[in-house]
Design a protein around this motif. Structure first.
Motif, PDB file in Angstrom:
ATOM      1  N   ILE A 157       0.853  -1.199   0.000  1.00 44.93           N
ATOM      2  CA  ILE A 157       0.000   0.000   0.000  1.00 44.93           C
ATOM      3  C   ILE A 157       0.887   1.246   0.000  1.00 44.93           C
ATOM      4  N   ASP A 214      14.632   2.058  10.832  1.00 42.57           N
ATOM      5  CA  ASP A 214      13.768   1.074  11.480  1.00 42.57           C
ATOM      6  C   ASP A 214      12.924   1.780  12.548  1.00 42.57           C
ATOM      7  N   LEU A 215      11.631   1.562  12.510  1.00 47.10           N
ATOM      8  CA  LEU A 215      10.730   2.189  13.491  1.00 47.10           C
ATOM      9  C   LEU A 215      11.091   1.816  14.929  1.00 47.10           C
ATOM     10  N   SER A 239       2.742  -7.379   8.428  1.00 49.60           N
ATOM     11  CA  SER A 239       1.356  -7.373   7.952  1.00 49.60           C
ATOM     12  C   SER A 239       0.774  -8.744   7.603  1.00 49.60           C
ATOM     13  N   LYS A 288      -2.051  -4.754  15.883  1.00 47.20           N
ATOM     14  CA  LYS A 288      -2.619  -3.551  15.254  1.00 47.20           C
ATOM     15  C   LYS A 288      -3.604  -2.879  16.219  1.00 47.20           C
ATOM     16  N   ASP A 299      11.422   3.598   5.752  1.00 53.50           N
ATOM     17  CA  ASP A 299      11.184   2.151   5.641  1.00 53.50           C
ATOM     18  C   ASP A 299      12.507   1.453   5.924  1.00 53.50           C
ATOM     19  N   THR A 355       7.480  -4.188  16.048  1.00 52.67           N
ATOM     20  CA  THR A 355       7.264  -3.164  15.014  1.00 52.67           C
ATOM     21  C   THR A 355       5.906  -2.492  15.173  1.00 52.67           C
ATOM     22  N   ASN A 385      -7.039  -5.173   0.805  1.00 52.13           N
ATOM     23  CA  ASN A 385      -6.688  -4.449  -0.427  1.00 52.13           C
ATOM     24  C   ASN A 385      -6.212  -5.413  -1.512  1.00 52.13           C
ATOM     25  N   LEU A 408       2.097   3.597   7.842  1.00 55.19           N
ATOM     26  CA  LEU A 408       1.699   2.301   7.279  1.00 55.19           C
ATOM     27  C   LEU A 408       2.645   1.175   7.648  1.00 55.19           C
ATOM     28  N   TYR A 427      -1.355 -10.781  14.715  1.00 54.59           N
ATOM     29  CA  TYR A 427      -1.313  -9.592  13.843  1.00 54.59           C
ATOM     30  C   TYR A 427      -2.369  -8.581  14.253  1.00 54.59           C
TER      31      TYR A 427
END
Ligand code: NAD
Length: 332
Positions: free
Chosen positions: A12, A59-60, A85, A158, A33, A100, A184, A81, A154
């Protein structure tokens, strides 16, 4: 407008980067990213030529570098985003999802809080999933007030991130928005996900795996419609609000797989029905949610967003895109 997109090398995210670069009011677009297995800069081929675009391999989970990136680029909008995932991976190895999706989101919120002390019209849009709402029976839709009931590592990660984002609004007044979107489809999706898996197997004439009885229902949205929804919410959504995103395209997995198989036959000039013969039922995913379906009326009525892609045509175009890419790869 100086926008930070996290996860811009993913499915996405890469579609969103292209979409945003078509917006004239954009001054700077920073793509943060770390390039996990799911991130691929080839998804962004060609965007480097745009002087407004910058890639930051960060890296987050590295809080200092996240803050430094936001500060150096004087970011005024965040579209978050980046995430682990894939539900199947979260079942096999959930740790990365917690680090993450939960801690990474926390680091980003802390960076935004440090960079935006005085409410100068900034905004942070957190991109989430309908999976946080759990599973539906035959009837009903998820609305923004449906209680959270995540059922996989997952979706739990989230959901945790969504809760943190909301808490930062209530506690610190951070200007956040949240979107929860259905499944999506479209170009640049990783090969491990359902639709690219089905297309890839059909192209190679290999067994097409379908979980359980194939009757799990998902609600499908073209990725370009999602990107337009994200932009709409970022620009015009009410701060502190959540918006569900979906297009009322509920299909049982088996029906979807059959349509894709037919489209592969058509695009590749094969005997009609050939790819359906490849469908192979495999043991169900652990804890497989039965049905997801989204009520997006708030987004439609409040912000005037409408999906533009019709599912059958969108799927055919998507199949054509993957077939052409497979052919290009095969010919080097
Ligand atoms: P994706 O797996 O294709 O891409 C994820 C991107 O995040 C990759 O580029 C990866 O390198 C990056 N990333 C992962 N961990 C990172 C880290 N620690 N630091 C920095 N970058 C990191 O995912 P996607 O399908 O494009 O989904 C994007 C977002 O949209 C996710 O938050 C997901 O939960 C949400 N979402 C996806 C769907 C869907 O159908 N794909 C539906 C609803 C919501």
């Amino acid at each position: 407008m100086r926008v930070l997109v996290t996860g811009g090398a993913g499915f996405i995210g890469s579609n969103l980067v292209r979409y945003l670069l078509a917006q004239p009011q954009l001054e700077r677009l920073v793509n943060l990213d770390c390039l996990t297995y799911a991130g691929n800069l080839q998804n962004l081929a060609g965007v480097d030529g745009d002087a407004r675009y910058v890639f930051e391999q960060v890296d987050l989970r590295d809080a200092d570098r996240v803050l430094d990136t936001m500060r150096r680029h004087a970011i005024t909008r965040v579209m978050h985003l980046a995430a682990e995932s894939h539900v199947d991976r979260s079942i096999a190895a959930p740790g990365a999802f917690m680090h993450t999706n939960v801690i990474g989101t926390f680091n980003l919120l802390e960076a935004a809080r440090a960079c935006w002390p005085s409410g100068g019209g900034e905004r942070l849009l957190h991109v989430s999933t309908d999976e946080v709402y759990g599973s539906l029976g035959r009837e009903g839709l998820f609305s923004e007030s449906t209680p959270y009931s995540p059922r996989s590592p997952y979706s739990a990660s989230k959901a945790g991130a969504d809760m943190l984002v909301r808490a930062y609004h209530h506690t610190y007044g951070l200007p956040v928005l949240v979107t929860n979107c259905s499944n999506n489809y479209g170009p640049y999706q990783h090969a491990e996900k359902l639709i690219p898996t089905v297309i890839g197997a059909a192209i190679r004439e290999e067994p097409i795996p379908v979980y359980g009885d194939g009757m799990n229902v998902r609600d499908w949205l073209h990725v370009e419609d999602h990107c337009r929804a994200l932009w709409t919410v970022l620009e015009r959504g009410r701060v502190g609000e959540t918006y569900n995103v979906g297009a009322n395209n509920e299909w049982a997995n088996l029906r979807l797989v059959e349509r894709i198989a037919d489209a592969v036959d058509e695009v590749m000039g094969r005997r009609p029905g050939r790819s359906r013969e490849l469908i192979n039922f495999v043991p169900d995913r652990a804890g497989h949610d039965r049905r997801y379906a989204i009520d997006a009326s708030k987004l439609r009525e409040e912000l005037g967003w409408r999906p533009e892609h019709e599912l059958e045509a969108g799927l055919r175009d998507t199949v054509r895109w993957y077939v052409e890419r497979a052919r290009a790869t095969a010919t080097g």
